[in-house]
Design a protein around this motif. Structure first.
Motif, mmCIF file in Angstrom:
data_model
loop_
_atom_site.group_PDB
_atom_site.id
_atom_site.type_symbol
_atom_site.label_atom_id
_atom_site.label_comp_id
_atom_site.label_asym_id
_atom_site.label_seq_id
_atom_site.Cartn_x
_atom_site.Cartn_y
_atom_site.Cartn_z
ATOM 1 N N ASP A 239 -44.922 22.007 65.029
ATOM 2 C CA ASP A 239 -44.004 20.913 65.376
ATOM 3 C C ASP A 239 -43.420 20.360 64.096
ATOM 4 O OD1 ASP A 239 -44.789 21.296 67.949
ATOM 5 O OD2 ASP A 239 -45.815 19.382 68.196
ATOM 6 N N MET A 240 -42.099 20.398 63.992
ATOM 7 C CA MET A 240 -41.471 19.849 62.788
ATOM 8 C C MET A 240 -40.062 19.354 63.119
ATOM 9 S SD MET A 240 -40.802 21.566 59.102
ATOM 10 C CE MET A 240 -42.377 22.316 58.890
ATOM 11 N N ASP A 241 -39.727 18.163 62.595
ATOM 12 C CA ASP A 241 -38.389 17.587 62.792
ATOM 13 C C ASP A 241 -37.977 17.584 64.262
ATOM 14 O OD1 ASP A 241 -38.287 17.314 60.045
ATOM 15 O OD2 ASP A 241 -37.327 19.272 59.774
ATOM 16 N N GLY A 242 -38.911 17.244 65.116
ATOM 17 C CA GLY A 242 -38.579 17.112 66.535
ATOM 18 C C GLY A 242 -38.395 18.429 67.265
ATOM 19 N N VAL A 243 -38.884 19.506 66.671
ATOM 20 C CA VAL A 243 -38.747 20.819 67.326
ATOM 21 C C VAL A 243 -40.094 21.537 67.296
ATOM 22 C CG1 VAL A 243 -37.651 23.095 67.225
ATOM 23 C CG2 VAL A 243 -36.318 21.046 66.693
ATOM 24 N N ALA B 249 -39.491 12.201 72.011
ATOM 25 C CA ALA B 249 -40.229 11.209 71.212
ATOM 26 C C ALA B 249 -40.799 10.125 72.122
ATOM 27 C CB ALA B 249 -39.302 10.582 70.180
ATOM 28 N N CYS B 250 -41.998 9.649 71.779
ATOM 29 C CA CYS B 250 -42.624 8.529 72.493
ATOM 30 C C CYS B 250 -41.784 7.271 72.226
ATOM 31 C CB CYS B 250 -44.054 8.355 71.974
ATOM 32 S SG CYS B 250 -44.865 6.859 72.557
ATOM 33 N N THR B 251 -41.491 6.512 73.272
ATOM 34 C CA THR B 251 -40.632 5.335 73.084
ATOM 35 C C THR B 251 -41.382 4.191 72.400
ATOM 36 O OG1 THR B 251 -41.174 4.693 75.329
ATOM 37 C CG2 THR B 251 -39.049 5.775 75.000
ATOM 38 N N SER B 252 -42.704 4.301 72.287
ATOM 39 C CA SER B 252 -43.468 3.252 71.613
ATOM 40 C C SER B 252 -43.725 3.583 70.138
ATOM 41 C CB SER B 252 -44.804 3.035 72.348
ATOM 42 O OG SER B 252 -45.588 2.105 71.655
ATOM 43 N N CYS B 253 -44.368 4.719 69.863
ATOM 44 C CA CYS B 253 -44.726 5.036 68.471
ATOM 45 C C CYS B 253 -43.720 5.972 67.790
ATOM 46 C CB CYS B 253 -46.120 5.653 68.401
ATOM 47 S SG CYS B 253 -46.227 7.299 69.128
ATOM 48 N N GLY B 254 -42.838 6.567 68.571
ATOM 49 C CA GLY B 254 -41.801 7.420 67.984
ATOM 50 C C GLY B 254 -42.227 8.848 67.716
ATOM 51 N N ARG B 255 -43.484 9.155 67.988
ATOM 52 C CA ARG B 255 -43.966 10.526 67.704
ATOM 53 C C ARG B 255 -43.346 11.521 68.686
ATOM 54 N NH1 ARG B 255 -48.697 13.591 69.236
ATOM 55 N NH2 ARG B 255 -49.393 11.923 70.622
ATOM 56 N N HIS B 256 -42.856 12.639 68.144
ATOM 57 C CA HIS B 256 -42.377 13.715 69.018
ATOM 58 C C HIS B 256 -43.598 14.430 69.564
ATOM 59 C CE1 HIS B 256 -38.705 13.049 66.615
ATOM 60 N NE2 HIS B 256 -38.113 13.332 67.761
ATOM 61 N N ALA C 234 -41.150 21.273 78.946
ATOM 62 C CA ALA C 234 -42.426 21.065 79.654
ATOM 63 C C ALA C 234 -42.303 19.901 80.635
ATOM 64 C CB ALA C 234 -43.542 20.801 78.644
ATOM 65 N N ILE C 235 -41.545 18.877 80.243
ATOM 66 C CA ILE C 235 -41.334 17.734 81.153
ATOM 67 C C ILE C 235 -40.591 18.209 82.398
ATOM 68 C CG2 ILE C 235 -40.134 15.532 81.423
ATOM 69 C CD1 ILE C 235 -40.574 15.035 78.440
ATOM 70 N N GLU C 236 -39.543 18.979 82.179
ATOM 71 C CA GLU C 236 -38.745 19.483 83.294
ATOM 72 C C GLU C 236 -39.595 20.358 84.211
ATOM 73 O OE1 GLU C 236 -35.971 18.174 83.778
ATOM 74 O OE2 GLU C 236 -35.664 19.385 85.579
ATOM 75 N N PHE D 287 -43.414 10.186 81.033
ATOM 76 C CA PHE D 287 -43.327 10.815 79.717
ATOM 77 C C PHE D 287 -42.666 9.919 78.665
ATOM 78 C CE2 PHE D 287 -43.617 14.388 82.696
ATOM 79 C CZ PHE D 287 -44.743 15.019 82.188
ATOM 80 N N GLU D 288 -42.390 8.664 79.033
ATOM 81 C CA GLU D 288 -41.804 7.754 78.036
ATOM 82 C C GLU D 288 -42.812 7.468 76.915
ATOM 83 O OE1 GLU D 288 -38.637 6.830 77.880
ATOM 84 O OE2 GLU D 288 -38.473 8.249 79.541
ATOM 85 N N LEU D 289 -44.094 7.423 77.278
ATOM 86 C CA LEU D 289 -45.142 7.150 76.289
ATOM 87 C C LEU D 289 -45.984 8.396 76.054
ATOM 88 C CD1 LEU D 289 -46.421 3.683 77.592
ATOM 89 C CD2 LEU D 289 -44.828 4.107 75.714
ATOM 90 N N CYS D 290 -46.404 8.609 74.798
ATOM 91 C CA CYS D 290 -47.306 9.726 74.497
ATOM 92 C C CYS D 290 -48.710 9.387 75.037
ATOM 93 C CB CYS D 290 -47.335 9.987 72.995
ATOM 94 S SG CYS D 290 -48.172 8.698 72.055
ATOM 95 N N PRO D 291 -49.599 10.371 75.158
ATOM 96 C CA PRO D 291 -50.924 10.098 75.714
ATOM 97 C C PRO D 291 -51.660 8.966 74.983
ATOM 98 C CG PRO D 291 -50.565 12.438 75.569
ATOM 99 C CD PRO D 291 -49.384 11.799 74.902
ATOM 100 N N ASP D 292 -51.518 8.897 73.656
ATOM 101 C CA ASP D 292 -52.214 7.838 72.886
ATOM 102 C C ASP D 292 -51.710 6.467 73.297
ATOM 103 O OD1 ASP D 292 -53.631 9.729 71.623
ATOM 104 O OD2 ASP D 292 -52.426 9.740 69.790
ATOM 105 N N CYS D 293 -50.388 6.289 73.344
ATOM 106 C CA CYS D 293 -49.813 4.970 73.662
ATOM 107 C C CYS D 293 -50.038 4.621 75.139
ATOM 108 C CB CYS D 293 -48.318 4.953 73.340
ATOM 109 S SG CYS D 293 -48.004 5.073 71.562
#
Ligand code: FES
Length: 242
Positions: free
Chosen positions: A185-189, A203-210, A216-218, A233-239
């Motif tokens: 995973d690099m630069d959002g890809v 990207a997670c809408t809270s922490c910004g992590r891609h 996969a969402i689709e 899927f707005e938030l990553c599993p951690d957030c």
């Protein structure tokens, strides 16, 4: 339940269990590389050989593909079995030289030399099929397949082109026993070079992590048994846990 005898001891085996599962459940170690409890038996690596006696016949076979049947008599450690397993491992070693799991098995099984030298085009894949079986049976994406025959057999996307069905879930990466499938995973890809696949990440809408490919969402929305809520899927599993 059925009754089986393994190495002279009697055990009860669950209906539908194979010999490898019965042995492992009872603490009897049998080396294996292509068996996974969540996948249909495949018998690809040939490492789990045991000796079966049934109806007056005795033969070597793969324990992951042989059912635990009533009255089965199994031996797991005769000199013939150990010799056959060592030969199998000697043949696998040149396919993935340096793979820690194979090296560890070699140490424990007393294998010191591969059967032949690694070829120039070694791809570190032992053709166990775990990746493509998980992709088809667990994920349902069917992005990769076996191609070729004999020593030309390999795992690749259909026609050797980009694996267009790959959703970048990483299941193949986690299951590969030799670590020959890399995911970056690099630069959002997310990149899976082996499958010629590059997937943009959300990207997670809270922490910004891609953290997850849009593909996969689709896939989860269209094919998931229980499609997740719209904003899942707005938030990553951690957030999501916070
Ligand atoms: S684990 Fe049985 S053949 Fe691979």
């Amino acid at each position: 339940m059925v009754n089986v005898t393994i190495d002279g001891k009697d055990y009860r085996a669950g209906e539908g269990q194979n010999v490898l599962e019965t042995a492992l459940e009872n603490g009897i170690e049998i080396p294996h590389l292509c068996y996974h409890e969540a996948l249909a038996p495949f018998g690809g690596c040939r490492l789990c050989l045991v000796e079966i006696t049934r109806n007056g016949r005795t033969f070597l076979t793969t324990s992951c593909t042989y059912p635990s049947l009533e009255g089965l008599f199994v031996r797991t450690e005769t000199p013939e079995i150990l010799k056959a397993r060592r030969l199998v491992l000697e043949l696998l070693l040149p396919l993935a030289p340096g793979a820690p799991l194979l090296q560890d098995l070699a140490r424990r099984m007393g294998v010191t030399e591969p059967r032949f030298a690694a070829g120039e085009e070694v791809d570190h894949c032992i053709r166990c099929g775990l990746c493509l079986r998980a992709c088809a049976e667990l994920v349902g994406a069917r992005a990769i397949t076996f191609s070729g025959r004999g020593y030309r057999r390999k795992v690749e996307p259909p026609f050797g082109e980009e694996a267009l069905n790959c959703i970048g879930c990483g299941t193949c990466v986690f299951l590969c026993p030799t670590g020959c499938i890399q995911m970056k995973d690099m630069d959002g890809v997310r990149t899976l070079d082996r499958w010629k696949r590059r997937l943009p990440l959300k990207a997670c809408t809270s922490c910004g992590r891609h953290y997850i490919p849009f593909a996969a969402i689709e896939f989860a929305r269209q094919k998931g048994r229980q499609p997740p809520p719209e904003d899942w899927f707005e938030l990553c599993p951690d957030c999501r846990q916070d």
